[in-house]
Design a protein around this motif. Structure first.
Motif, PDB file in Angstrom:
ATOM      1  N   GLN A   1     109.924  26.065  18.063  1.00 56.96           N
ATOM      2  CA  GLN A   1     110.152  27.448  18.659  1.00 56.96           C
ATOM      3  C   GLN A   1     109.357  28.560  18.616  1.00 56.96           C
ATOM      4  OE1 GLN A   1     113.672  28.773  16.255  1.00 56.96           O
ATOM      5  NE2 GLN A   1     114.875  26.721  16.796  1.00 56.96           N
ATOM      6  N   SER A   2     108.279  28.185  17.638  1.00 59.77           N
ATOM      7  CA  SER A   2     107.159  29.181  17.647  1.00 59.77           C
ATOM      8  C   SER A   2     106.244  29.157  18.978  1.00 59.77           C
ATOM      9  CB  SER A   2     106.278  29.120  16.317  1.00 59.77           C
ATOM     10  OG  SER A   2     105.475  27.658  16.450  1.00 59.77           O
ATOM     11  N   LEU A   3     106.303  28.227  19.623  1.00 55.66           N
ATOM     12  CA  LEU A   3     105.351  28.032  20.690  1.00 55.66           C
ATOM     13  C   LEU A   3     105.809  28.690  21.968  1.00 55.66           C
ATOM     14  CD1 LEU A   3     104.675  24.028  20.691  1.00 55.66           C
ATOM     15  CD2 LEU A   3     103.162  25.912  19.684  1.00 55.66           C
ATOM     16  N   ASP A   4     106.986  29.180  21.903  1.00 57.20           N
ATOM     17  CA  ASP A   4     107.400  30.286  22.940  1.00 57.20           C
ATOM     18  C   ASP A   4     107.322  31.902  22.377  1.00 57.20           C
ATOM     19  OD1 ASP A   4     107.828  28.378  24.880  1.00 57.20           O
ATOM     20  OD2 ASP A   4     109.728  27.799  23.985  1.00 57.20           O
ATOM     21  N   SER A   5     107.027  32.002  21.153  1.00 61.56           N
ATOM     22  CA  SER A   5     107.014  33.378  20.551  1.00 61.56           C
ATOM     23  C   SER A   5     106.222  34.335  21.119  1.00 61.56           C
ATOM     24  CB  SER A   5     106.634  33.242  19.012  1.00 61.56           C
ATOM     25  OG  SER A   5     105.419  32.745  18.748  1.00 61.56           O
ATOM     26  N   ASP A   6     105.135  33.929  21.906  1.00 64.31           N
ATOM     27  CA  ASP A   6     104.325  34.991  22.650  1.00 64.31           C
ATOM     28  C   ASP A   6     103.476  34.381  23.571  1.00 64.31           C
ATOM     29  OD1 ASP A   6     102.102  33.646  21.460  1.00 64.31           O
ATOM     30  OD2 ASP A   6     101.599  34.945  20.001  1.00 64.31           O
ATOM     31  N   ALA A   7     102.874  35.298  24.482  1.00 64.98           N
ATOM     32  CA  ALA A   7     102.251  34.856  25.835  1.00 64.98           C
ATOM     33  C   ALA A   7     101.114  33.865  25.581  1.00 64.98           C
ATOM     34  CB  ALA A   7     101.798  36.191  26.480  1.00 64.98           C
ATOM     35  N   PRO A   8     100.427  34.166  24.490  1.00 59.60           N
ATOM     36  CA  PRO A   8      98.944  33.249  24.218  1.00 59.60           C
ATOM     37  C   PRO A   8      99.683  31.662  24.049  1.00 59.60           C
ATOM     38  CG  PRO A   8      98.557  35.068  23.111  1.00 59.60           C
ATOM     39  CD  PRO A   8      99.830  35.183  23.575  1.00 59.60           C
ATOM     40  N   ARG A   9     100.689  31.655  23.147  1.00 57.00           N
ATOM     41  CA  ARG A   9     101.245  30.220  22.946  1.00 57.00           C
ATOM     42  C   ARG A   9     101.974  29.711  24.015  1.00 57.00           C
ATOM     43  NH1 ARG A   9     103.168  31.100  16.662  1.00 57.00           N
ATOM     44  NH2 ARG A   9     103.131  33.429  17.112  1.00 57.00           N
TER      45      ARG A   9
ATOM     46  N   VAL B   1      94.135  34.748  28.041  1.00 59.55           N
ATOM     47  CA  VAL B   1      95.373  35.544  27.532  1.00 59.55           C
ATOM     48  C   VAL B   1      95.134  35.479  25.970  1.00 59.55           C
ATOM     49  CG1 VAL B   1      97.774  35.152  27.104  1.00 59.55           C
ATOM     50  CG2 VAL B   1      96.932  34.841  29.542  1.00 59.55           C
ATOM     51  N   VAL B   2      94.647  34.356  25.429  1.00 66.39           N
ATOM     52  CA  VAL B   2      94.577  34.383  24.140  1.00 66.39           C
ATOM     53  C   VAL B   2      93.464  35.360  23.799  1.00 66.39           C
ATOM     54  CG1 VAL B   2      93.663  32.950  22.258  1.00 66.39           C
ATOM     55  CG2 VAL B   2      95.289  31.933  23.708  1.00 66.39           C
ATOM     56  N   ASP B   3      92.268  35.401  24.350  1.00 62.74           N
ATOM     57  CA  ASP B   3      91.159  36.201  23.965  1.00 62.74           C
ATOM     58  C   ASP B   3      91.704  37.781  24.186  1.00 62.74           C
ATOM     59  OD1 ASP B   3      88.432  36.697  23.316  1.00 62.74           O
ATOM     60  OD2 ASP B   3      87.833  36.906  25.527  1.00 62.74           O
ATOM     61  N   ASP B   4      92.156  38.050  25.288  1.00 62.36           N
ATOM     62  CA  ASP B   4      92.684  39.330  25.477  1.00 62.36           C
ATOM     63  C   ASP B   4      93.452  39.865  24.303  1.00 62.36           C
ATOM     64  OD1 ASP B   4      90.947  39.615  27.671  1.00 62.36           O
ATOM     65  OD2 ASP B   4      92.606  39.539  29.173  1.00 62.36           O
TER      66      ASP B   4
ATOM     67  N   GLU C   1     106.350  31.302  35.116  1.00 61.11           N
ATOM     68  CA  GLU C   1     106.574  30.061  34.198  1.00 61.11           C
ATOM     69  C   GLU C   1     106.157  30.558  32.720  1.00 61.11           C
ATOM     70  OE1 GLU C   1     105.025  26.084  34.791  1.00 61.11           O
ATOM     71  OE2 GLU C   1     104.975  26.715  37.003  1.00 61.11           O
ATOM     72  N   VAL C   2     105.228  31.498  32.429  1.00 61.79           N
ATOM     73  CA  VAL C   2     104.718  31.575  30.945  1.00 61.79           C
ATOM     74  C   VAL C   2     104.728  33.262  30.542  1.00 61.79           C
ATOM     75  CG1 VAL C   2     103.427  29.573  30.632  1.00 61.79           C
ATOM     76  CG2 VAL C   2     102.458  31.695  31.798  1.00 61.79           C
ATOM     77  N   GLN C   3     105.102  34.007  31.620  1.00 57.58           N
ATOM     78  CA  GLN C   3     105.450  35.443  31.118  1.00 57.58           C
ATOM     79  C   GLN C   3     103.908  35.769  30.552  1.00 57.58           C
ATOM     80  OE1 GLN C   3     108.418  33.693  29.902  1.00 57.58           O
ATOM     81  NE2 GLN C   3     108.567  33.451  32.163  1.00 57.58           N
ATOM     82  N   ALA C   4     102.918  35.553  31.112  1.00 54.48           N
ATOM     83  CA  ALA C   4     101.510  35.818  30.309  1.00 54.48           C
ATOM     84  C   ALA C   4     100.949  37.183  30.127  1.00 54.48           C
ATOM     85  CB  ALA C   4     100.469  35.214  31.185  1.00 54.48           C
TER      86      ALA C   4
ATOM     87  N   THR D   1      97.902  24.918  17.898  1.00 55.81           N
ATOM     88  CA  THR D   1      98.983  23.912  17.841  1.00 55.81           C
ATOM     89  C   THR D   1      99.816  23.697  19.126  1.00 55.81           C
ATOM     90  OG1 THR D   1     100.890  25.131  17.097  1.00 55.81           O
ATOM     91  CG2 THR D   1      99.437  24.223  15.212  1.00 55.81           C
ATOM     92  N   ALA D   2      99.621  24.536  19.950  1.00 54.01           N
ATOM     93  CA  ALA D   2     100.166  24.262  21.253  1.00 54.01           C
ATOM     94  C   ALA D   2      99.309  23.299  22.094  1.00 54.01           C
ATOM     95  CB  ALA D   2     100.204  25.576  22.147  1.00 54.01           C
ATOM     96  N   LEU D   3      98.073  23.135  21.540  1.00 53.40           N
ATOM     97  CA  LEU D   3      97.164  22.386  22.351  1.00 53.40           C
ATOM     98  C   LEU D   3      97.378  21.019  21.741  1.00 53.40           C
ATOM     99  CD1 LEU D   3      94.149  24.740  22.611  1.00 53.40           C
ATOM    100  CD2 LEU D   3      95.960  24.160  24.328  1.00 53.40           C
ATOM    101  N   ASP D   4      97.079  21.025  20.062  1.00 55.59           N
ATOM    102  CA  ASP D   4      97.143  19.719  19.133  1.00 55.59           C
ATOM    103  C   ASP D   4      98.401  19.850  18.400  1.00 55.59           C
ATOM    104  OD1 ASP D   4      96.108  17.531  18.081  1.00 55.59           O
ATOM    105  OD2 ASP D   4      94.048  18.609  17.314  1.00 55.59           O
ATOM    106  N   PRO D   5      99.373  19.062  18.924  1.00 58.80           N
ATOM    107  CA  PRO D   5     100.767  19.304  18.212  1.00 58.80           C
ATOM    108  C   PRO D   5     100.484  19.039  16.634  1.00 58.80           C
ATOM    109  CG  PRO D   5     100.841  17.924  20.286  1.00 58.80           C
ATOM    110  CD  PRO D   5      99.341  18.120  20.117  1.00 58.80           C
ATOM    111  N   VAL D   6     101.507  19.578  16.009  1.00 60.40           N
ATOM    112  CA  VAL D   6     101.941  19.408  14.555  1.00 60.40           C
ATOM    113  C   VAL D   6     102.958  18.353  14.387  1.00 60.40           C
ATOM    114  CG1 VAL D   6     103.092  20.381  12.687  1.00 60.40           C
ATOM    115  CG2 VAL D   6     101.619  21.886  14.077  1.00 60.40           C
TER     116      VAL D   6
END
Length: 459
Positions: A256-264, A214-217, A168-171, A239-244
């Motif tokens: 689109q930025s929310l899919d740009s990396d594994a943490p987001r 994932v964010v920490d690592d 799902e998220v390719q973490a 912003t993935a937790l608290d929407p803009v």
């Protein structure tokens, strides 16, 4: 509110907890009690769960199975939100107070200082002996053993979380698979949330735990993380937790930025699952605690950039924010109920949650000590800070950090017991017990995770 029994400590409670208005307690006790003409299923699902019964809740190993409910407290279907009913609240009598003692034996028995004996409202019974486990506890560390988590649930949660992380998220990339498996997140979450009514409820906490790591690592530590530019990365991930809420011109770029990396991707997906099961106030509470966490990350990063070793008091202040707090604060969502917002926000409850987060985070410092010494660069943890700031040997600094942990644990148990006596409402009791069980489960995972942790040779 009737006097819950003699307690010399009650006068020392924060005023918000010591003087709960009768209407606050009444509203809490009436939460979930449906009117007489409500459908039977709805009334049953809304019934408050006595905390004393939580430990006896049968395990449900599949989400499609009917949750095994206690006679007095069938569990809400996953994603259903409890509605407060308008039925009159029952009076708080001696039986309710006795229930507070029985429900919180685990909390109330802990070392709590002067006057604590008055809070023992029921005889203490030893918990079942924990099954043998790998690893060993840190000598002298104050903790409580827990039974081995249910292996069927552990296996199912482990299977689902890996599928989520990969598909799902390719973490993480394939080369990190052994580290993901070694984290043993399924065993971790099952140990911390034994009252979760279904595996779906357990997965709420499990996804969030993995996303936070994932964010920490990736942003902060093990896998390419850096303090340089961390603030910008964390803000965008938050912003993935608290929407803009922005203009129509710029909203698509943010989306689109929310899919740009594994943490987001991980944050976004885990939060989407969470809000389906949480009430709006629970979701907002979690966002607040995650903002606290990110602020703690930034303080640690700033010290790393300037090569500053904080005073011990400064380090402990940072660790109150960069800590496990978001995990126990969602114990009611994972349990399928809600601690009312006005009670969660009380200063006395906030102190209990903060102490739980602080104690468990210092336990992490202690168990991860040797792992962090082997990491690149200088990694701050409590023993390292004590050694440098107080001029102690590595061993003496480590042993003093054990004492700091124990003091925090004793304070947590004392404050929880005082609050339970001051406000013996069923949801308060269940929440306090849930936090205490989370604390014990967190220690269990650290103690048994020999893939990640080894103890220093100080004994």
């Amino acid at each position: 509110m009737p006097d819950p029994g003699p307690s010399p400590l009650q006068s020392s409670l924060p005023s918000a907890a010591a003087h709960f208005g009768a209407h606050v307690l009444a509203n809490t006790l009436s939460l979930g009690r449906a009117p007489a003409d409500a459908p039977v299923a709805e009334a049953a699902a809304a019934e408050a769960v006595p905390a004393a019964a939580v430990a006896a809740t049968p395990v449900v190993t599949a989400p499609e199975a009917t949750p095994s409910a206690l006679p007095s407290a069938p569990v809400l279907p996953f994603g259903t939100r409890t509605a407060a009913a308008a039925a009159p609240a029952p009076a708080v009598d001696e039986g309710t107070v006795r229930q507070a003692g029985e429900a919180l034996e685990r909390i109330i028995r802990g070392p709590s200082g002067l006057g604590t004996a008055a809070l023992h409202l029921a005889p203490y019974a030893e918990p079942p002996a924990a099954a043998p486990a790998q690893g060993r506890p840190i000598p002298g560390l104050y903790h409580h053993p827990v039974p081995e988590p249910d292996p069927v649930r552990v296996e199912e949660v482990s299977r689902r979380i890996k599928r989520w992380a990969v598909d799902e998220v390719q973490a993480y990339p394939p080369e990190w698979e052994d580290q993901f498996d070694g984290f043993s997140v399924g065993r971790y979450m099952v140990a911390c949330h034994p009252d979760a009514p279904t595996v779906d409820h357990l997965m709420i906490a499990t996804r969030l735990m993995v996303a936070e790591n994932v964010v920490d690592d990736i942003y902060c530590e093990d896998h390419g993380g850096s303090p340089v530019g961390l603030g910008g990365r964390l803000l965008l991930a938050h912003t993935a937790l608290d929407p803009v809420h922005t203009t129509s011109e710029y909203a698509p770029a943010w989306e689109q930025s929310l899919d740009s990396d594994a943490p987001r991707r991980s944050y976004r997906s885990a939060m989407e699952y969470f809000v389906r099961a949480a009430t709006p106030s629970q979701a907002d509470r979690f966002r607040h605690d995650m903002a606290r966490l990110h602020m703690g990350y930034l303080a640690e990063a700033a010290w790393a950039e300037t090569e500053y070793v904080p005073e011990v008091s400064e380090y402990l202040a940072m660790r109150q924010f960069n800590n496990f707090r978001p995990c126990p604060t969602i114990t009611d969502t994972v349990g399928g109920y809600e601690l009312p917002p006005d009670l969660h926000a009380q200063p006395a409850m906030q102190r209990v949650i903060a102490l739980a987060g602080n104690a468990t985070t210092i336990a992490n410092d202690l168990y991860s000590y040797t792992k962090e010494l082997d990491a690149r660069g200088k990694h701050l943890n409590l023993p390292v800070v004590i050694a440098e700031r107080e001029g102690l040997s590595d061993k003496d600094a480590y042993l003093k950090a054990v004492e700091v942990h124990n003091d925090l644990m004793h304070a947590f148990e004392a404050e929880a017991a005082q609050l339970a006596a001051a406000c013996p409402a069923p949801t308060v009791l269940r929440f306090l017990r849930g936090v205490a069980v989370w604390v014990d489960g967190n220690h269990y995972w650290h103690m048994t995770n020999t893939y990640r942790y080894t103890l220093p040779d100080f004994w």
